[in-house]
Design an enzyme around this catalytic site. Structure first.
Site, mmCIF file in Angstrom:
data_model
loop_
_atom_site.group_PDB
_atom_site.id
_atom_site.type_symbol
_atom_site.label_atom_id
_atom_site.label_comp_id
_atom_site.label_asym_id
_atom_site.label_seq_id
_atom_site.Cartn_x
_atom_site.Cartn_y
_atom_site.Cartn_z
ATOM 1 N N ASP A 173 0.892 -1.205 -0.151
ATOM 2 C CA ASP A 173 -0.112 0.040 -0.064
ATOM 3 C C ASP A 173 0.843 1.196 -0.073
ATOM 4 O O ASP A 173 0.708 2.106 -0.758
ATOM 5 C CB ASP A 173 -1.197 0.003 1.166
ATOM 6 C CG ASP A 173 -1.852 1.039 1.196
ATOM 7 O OD1 ASP A 173 -2.465 1.516 0.068
ATOM 8 O OD2 ASP A 173 -2.591 1.453 2.353
ATOM 9 N N HIS A 256 -4.265 3.029 -7.216
ATOM 10 C CA HIS A 256 -5.591 2.535 -6.292
ATOM 11 C C HIS A 256 -6.809 2.622 -7.076
ATOM 12 O O HIS A 256 -7.749 1.664 -6.541
ATOM 13 C CB HIS A 256 -5.581 3.835 -5.164
ATOM 14 C CG HIS A 256 -4.879 3.555 -3.855
ATOM 15 N ND1 HIS A 256 -3.493 3.773 -4.024
ATOM 16 C CD2 HIS A 256 -5.339 2.957 -2.600
ATOM 17 C CE1 HIS A 256 -3.206 3.403 -2.649
ATOM 18 N NE2 HIS A 256 -4.247 2.807 -1.928
ATOM 19 N N HIS A 259 -6.823 -0.904 -8.101
ATOM 20 C CA HIS A 259 -7.220 -1.732 -6.839
ATOM 21 C C HIS A 259 -8.676 -1.625 -6.859
ATOM 22 O O HIS A 259 -9.170 -2.748 -6.674
ATOM 23 C CB HIS A 259 -6.469 -1.092 -5.552
ATOM 24 C CG HIS A 259 -7.272 -1.697 -4.285
ATOM 25 N ND1 HIS A 259 -8.583 -0.845 -4.060
ATOM 26 C CD2 HIS A 259 -7.268 -2.622 -3.492
ATOM 27 C CE1 HIS A 259 -9.159 -1.492 -2.755
ATOM 28 N NE2 HIS A 259 -8.077 -2.515 -2.650
ATOM 29 N N HIS A 273 -5.846 -5.595 0.824
ATOM 30 C CA HIS A 273 -5.916 -4.232 0.056
ATOM 31 C C HIS A 273 -4.378 -3.970 -0.552
ATOM 32 O O HIS A 273 -4.493 -3.702 -1.808
ATOM 33 C CB HIS A 273 -6.063 -3.039 1.147
ATOM 34 C CG HIS A 273 -5.846 -1.557 0.527
ATOM 35 N ND1 HIS A 273 -7.081 -1.098 -0.133
ATOM 36 C CD2 HIS A 273 -4.979 -0.634 0.804
ATOM 37 C CE1 HIS A 273 -6.572 0.097 -0.589
ATOM 38 N NE2 HIS A 273 -5.320 0.381 -0.117
#
Length: 381
Positions: A173, A256, A259, A273
């Protein structure tokens, strides 16, 4: 209207070995009737420390069980509990979903809120937003708040005791933070703080990147030994504080958004995540035509850390046309952060980048003597 630059941060950040024992001290200015949110596993790790420290401080321990994702229904249920119990501060303990639920409920109920992560697995704890999902784990929306948490407290001994894959996910992350911040700075988009990126936000994003490259392996060794070392403290700060401030005031971009797109296909629902983000980061580097040495070094570093950087490792393949189209469609909806890239991005570009991820990563792994990717089998929820 002139260009606005924005920076936001938690009111207080506390990090250190056995810091959880000091939680009542830091809650005292925030309220006298805390509501604690934690799943059963997390509560089993912290209940002894919390009960003894709360008893010494004269605070009642009121805990609401949590499971699953931060969903609208979960958040609304917590608001009802806050109101019926007269709570004046909500404390999210555990992972990103529990913390995001506590933040969203605290905001909606109009009380203070605190983030107490028990692992350094994401940069969610410091931010003034929550990521909301469906009950099945599909990304639904970002909810933005007028402020950041009133307190973030992270006990690094808890991080050292947690499974090492949590820290690995946090590194995935956090690595995205610099790659996305520099792309946002080159473009014209806004950050989650509500303006153009500040130099502070961008600099903190880069600092997070540098700390991770210098300390990641030693920090993973520390977790294997269940001990707190300076390297672990550095990586916890990079994963939690620096990445949190860096993404919020530096900007998110393609990583992101991809993601979020990956959550649209059920094959990925059992992944953390940061694991999905890491695939998005490599796809962004390819999409923007980053230097080949940087791409290859990123693949080697993340492979050695233990992060996925192929479709195979997230349960997909370059031949999954329907799934890749679904990912690309979700990643490029108008409100997604992918539009912070310094050039227009189409779904076709996302599909092409994801397909390239597989080929590039496999080539680099073979050339550098790294393990071949193993197929991920989703456990589901």
């Amino acid at each position: 209207m002139s260009t606005q630059y924005a920076f936001s941060s938690p009111s207080r950040y506390v990090q250190g070995k056995n810091a959880l024992a000091e939680l009542p001290t830091y809650l005292e200015p925030l309220g006298t009737k805390p509501l604690l949110i934690a799943d059963d596993t997390v509560w089993g790790l912290v209940d002894g420390t919390i009960e003894s420290s709360f008893a010494e401080a004269g605070l009642d321990v009121v805990r609401e069980s949590f499971s699953g994702f931060a969903t609208p229904e979960t958040i609304d249920g917590l608001v009802s509990t806050i109101e019926s119990g007269g709570h004046d501060v909500i404390v999210g303990l555990g992972g990103g979903s529990a913390i995001d639920s506590a933040k969203a409920a605290g905001h909606k109920a109009g009380i203070k809120w605190a983030s107490i992560p028990t692992a350094a697995s994401s940069d969610a704890p410091t931010s003034g937003l929550s990521v909301v999902y469906t009950a099945d784990g599909e990304f639904l929306e970002y909810r933005f708040f007028h402020k950041n948490p009133d307190l973030v407290l992270i006990d690094t001994q808890l991080v050292a005791n947690a499974p090492v894959n949590f820290l690995v996910a946090g590194i995935g992350d956090a690595l995205a933070t610099w790659v996305e911040a520099r792309a946002t700075a080159r473009g014209t988009g806004e950050t989650m703080s509500g303006g153009r990126p500040t130099q502070a936000g961008t600099a903190l994003a880069h600092l997070s990147w540098e700390i991770l490259h210098e300390n990641a392996f030693a920090a993973l060794d520390a977790v294997d030994a269940k001990t707190v070392t300076p390297a672990l403290e550095a990586v916890v700060e990079a994963n939690t504080l620096l990445s949190g401030l860096g993404f919020e005031a530096g900007g998110l971009a393609a990583a992101h958004a991809i993601h979020d797109g990956l959550t649209a296909v059920p094959q990925t629902h059992g992944l953390a995540h940061g694991q999905k983000v890491n695939v998005g980061t490599l796809a962004q580097l390819i999409m923007e035509g980053a230097d080949s040495d940087e791409i290859e070094d990123f693949i080697e570093f993340t492979t050695r850390v233990g992060l996925p950087n192929t479709l195979t490792e997230v349960g997909l393949s370059p031949d999954d046309e329907k799934e890749l189209q679904a990912v690309a469609k979700a990643a490029t909806v108008p409100e997604e952060t992918i539009h912070n890239m310094p050039f227009p991005v189409t779904p076709e570009m996302v599909v092409d980048a994801l397909r390239a991820v597989e080929a590039v990563s496999r080539r680099v792994r073979a050339e550098r003597g790294l393990p071949e990717p193993k197929k991920y089998e989703a456990k589901g929820h």
